[in-house]
Each structure stands twice: as structure tokens, then as C-alpha cells.
Scaffold this active site. Structure first.
Site, PDB file in Angstrom:
ATOM      1  N   CYS A  86      64.769 -86.650 -20.117  1.00 35.23           N
ATOM      2  CA  CYS A  86      64.227 -88.006 -20.276  1.00 35.23           C
ATOM      3  C   CYS A  86      64.186 -88.397 -21.759  1.00 35.23           C
ATOM      4  O   CYS A  86      65.236 -88.655 -22.335  1.00 35.23           O
ATOM      5  CB  CYS A  86      62.869 -88.103 -19.601  1.00 35.23           C
ATOM      6  SG  CYS A  86      62.443 -89.774 -19.119  1.00 35.23           S
ATOM      7  N   HIS A 195      63.186 -85.466 -14.152  1.00 31.80           N
ATOM      8  CA  HIS A 195      62.360 -84.384 -14.711  1.00 31.80           C
ATOM      9  C   HIS A 195      62.358 -83.156 -13.808  1.00 31.80           C
ATOM     10  O   HIS A 195      61.503 -83.035 -12.922  1.00 31.80           O
ATOM     11  CB  HIS A 195      60.922 -84.874 -14.857  1.00 31.80           C
ATOM     12  CG  HIS A 195      60.694 -85.872 -15.936  1.00 31.80           C
ATOM     13  ND1 HIS A 195      60.094 -85.541 -17.133  1.00 31.80           N
ATOM     14  CD2 HIS A 195      60.971 -87.193 -16.004  1.00 31.80           C
ATOM     15  CE1 HIS A 195      60.020 -86.629 -17.896  1.00 31.80           C
ATOM     16  NE2 HIS A 195      60.546 -87.648 -17.230  1.00 31.80           N
ATOM     17  N   GLU A 197      61.290 -80.243 -14.425  1.00 30.76           N
ATOM     18  CA  GLU A 197      60.046 -79.482 -14.606  1.00 30.76           C
ATOM     19  C   GLU A 197      58.913 -80.033 -13.751  1.00 30.76           C
ATOM     20  O   GLU A 197      57.860 -79.378 -13.599  1.00 30.76           O
ATOM     21  CB  GLU A 197      59.648 -79.483 -16.091  1.00 30.76           C
ATOM     22  CG  GLU A 197      58.988 -80.757 -16.605  1.00 30.76           C
ATOM     23  CD  GLU A 197      59.952 -81.919 -16.871  1.00 30.76           C
ATOM     24  OE1 GLU A 197      61.151 -81.784 -16.545  1.00 30.76           O
ATOM     25  OE2 GLU A 197      59.489 -82.958 -17.379  1.00 30.76           O
TER      26      GLU A 197
HETATM   27  N1  LIG Z   1      59.180 -89.616 -19.284  1.00 30.26           N
HETATM   28  C1  LIG Z   1      59.822 -89.902 -20.440  1.00 30.26           C
HETATM   29  O1  LIG Z   1      60.271 -89.026 -21.143  1.00 30.26           O
HETATM   30  C2  LIG Z   1      59.921 -91.372 -20.841  1.00 30.26           C
HETATM   31  C3  LIG Z   1      60.975 -91.608 -21.898  1.00 30.26           C
HETATM   32  C4  LIG Z   1      60.807 -92.931 -22.619  1.00 30.26           C
HETATM   33  N2  LIG Z   1      59.466 -92.980 -23.243  1.00 30.26           N
HETATM   34  C5  LIG Z   1      61.001 -94.077 -21.634  1.00 30.26           C
HETATM   35  O2  LIG Z   1      60.025 -94.711 -21.254  1.00 30.26           O
HETATM   36  O3  LIG Z   1      62.124 -94.337 -21.207  1.00 30.26           O
END
Ligand SMILES: NC(=O)CC[C@H](N)C(=O)O
Length: 227
Positions: A86, A195, A197
């Protein structure tokens, strides 16, 4: 296999990543503050999700200037495993370690969901324990997850089999070709918006993330004896 999880001001998935490595693999894993620069003592790097530097300018844009990124680039160049999850993916794009860019979600909202994905490439150190074209479910949580690249880059990604994950069903953010994750040509660097994890125990709603971490360890054991 020794894992490093770099932490930036604003990271918020670092502990999730550390726990995933500890609980799934039982391997040594260390947080490394972004002001450090030496990652030579590690076999793999996990750039965690979050809101590094508050997402100012663009998500991941400022993190690329942190000293730790010298160590990340060196690890990638040495063929060590580097995964950006992400916000970590956004950093890899901003640094040019992966091609393309991340735009605002096309609906301009922050999207949080468990997302159906297709494993488009299982011939990588991150996906070897999945079936080719397997459907899996991994959570997403982002506002700037709309992967963009020009036609030439997209053709190159297709030709070199660098598209690792695609969104299945509804595209949650407008990403080009429903791309959810890509790797470099050497396949030791992966960026993905979902994600893994957050998909390691049943109460999370999916355990489909477990095999990603297990695939990384399998690669480490088979290729460098780094176990
Ligand atoms: N969960 C995250 O890593 C979010 C990544 C980034 N802050 C976004 O909003 O796209």
C-alpha cells in the site's frame, strides 16, 4: 531469514507486518527507523502501509527522501526481497523502483474492504505457493490506489509478466487494467495495494495472506539459505 520493516513518520501498518512475520513464519523481524540507512544485515525488506509524512504532496512522495531508502535500493539491487504494501507500494513507485504512478481513487473516496484478487503470476518469490490465476481475498484500505501507467509501460508489464495481482470483479479504485500489484523484471521487488498482513488469521476475514509470507521464506531457504 532476517526481515526489516522500515518505519516512517505516519506509518501505521508496521506492527501488523512485524506480527505477520513473527506469527506466520516465526522468523526474526526488526523495525528500522527511517533515519537509519544500513539494511545490509537483513535478507528481506517490508515497506509497510500507512500515511508516511501525512501523504503530503502524494502518498509516498516524501518517504523516498528518507535515509533508509538508500538501504532499500541497495537491497533491491542485490536481489534481496523487497515488498511495498500500500503506502510502501506508493514509495516504490515514487522512487522509480517500480514503473507507473498512483492516483486518487477514481471515486475520490477512501476505500476499505476485503477485495477479491486474481494471482496473475505465481512465478515470483512472493506468490510461489499460490496457484496461477487463483482467486484470493485480501483487505484493501487506501485513498490513492488508482494505479496508472502509459500504454507503452503497460505493454512492457504484460510482455515481461510483471503483473502479479489483479482486482477481480468491480475495480475498487480505477486502476489501469485492474492492476493491484506489480513486480520488477528481476521479480525480487513487489508492490501491491492490498494488505496481506491483514489476512493471516480467520478473525480477519481471510487467511489468504499467509502464503505470501511463506513464499518469501521458501525463496530465502532455497536461494540463499537465509533461514
Ligand atoms: N493503507 C495505506 O497504506 C494507505 C496508503 C495511502 N495513505 C492512501 O491512502 O492511499
Amino acid at each position: 531469514m532476517r526481515f526489516a520493516v522500515p518505519i516512517f513518520p505516519g506509518s501505521n501498518c508496521d506492527i501488523d507486518c512485524i506480527k505477520a512475520v513473527e506469527d506466520v513464519l516465526g522468523e526474526p523481524v526488526s523495525p528500522v527507523w527511517h533515519q537509519e540507512s544500513d539494511l545490509s544485515g537483513y535478507d528481506a525488506v517490508i515497506l509497510p502501509g500507512g500515511f508516511s509524512y501525512g501523504d503530503y504532496l502524494r502518498s509516498g512522495a516524501l518517504a523516498q527522501f528518507s535515509p533508509i531508502m538508500k538501504g532499500v535500493v541497495k537491497a533491491a539491487q542485490e536481489g534481496k526481497l523487497v515488498i511495498g504494501i500500500c503506502n510502501g507500494f506508493q514509495m516504490l513507485l515514487e522512487m522509480g523502483l517500480l514503473p507507473g504512478a498512483m492516483l486518487q481513487n477514481d471515486h475520490l473516496k477512501f476505500r476499505c474492504d476485503i477485495q477479491e484478487l486474481t494471482v496473475s503470476l505465481n512465478e515470483t518469490p512472493f506468490t510461489s505457493l499460490y496457484e496461477q490465476n487463483e482467486s484470493i481475498r485480501i483487505p484493501i484500505a487506501h485513498g490513492q490506489g488508482n494505479y496508472f501507467c502509459d500504454d507503452k509501460t503497460r505493454q512492457e508489464l504484460e510482455e515481461h509478466d510483471q503483473i502479479v495481482f489483479r482486482y477481480q470483479g468491480e475495480n475498487p479504485n480505477g486502476s489501469t487494467a485492474a492492476i493491484a500489484g506489480i513486480c520488477n523484471r528481476e521479480r525480487n521487488v513487489l508492490g501491491m495495494m492490498p494488505h496481506p498482513e491483514r489476512a493471516i488469521v480467520e478473525w480477519m476475514g481471510s487467511v489468504d495472506g499467509v502464503r505470501l509470507f511463506q513464499s518469501m521464506l521458501k525463496h530465502g531457504e532455497e536461494n540463499h539459505g537465509a533461514a
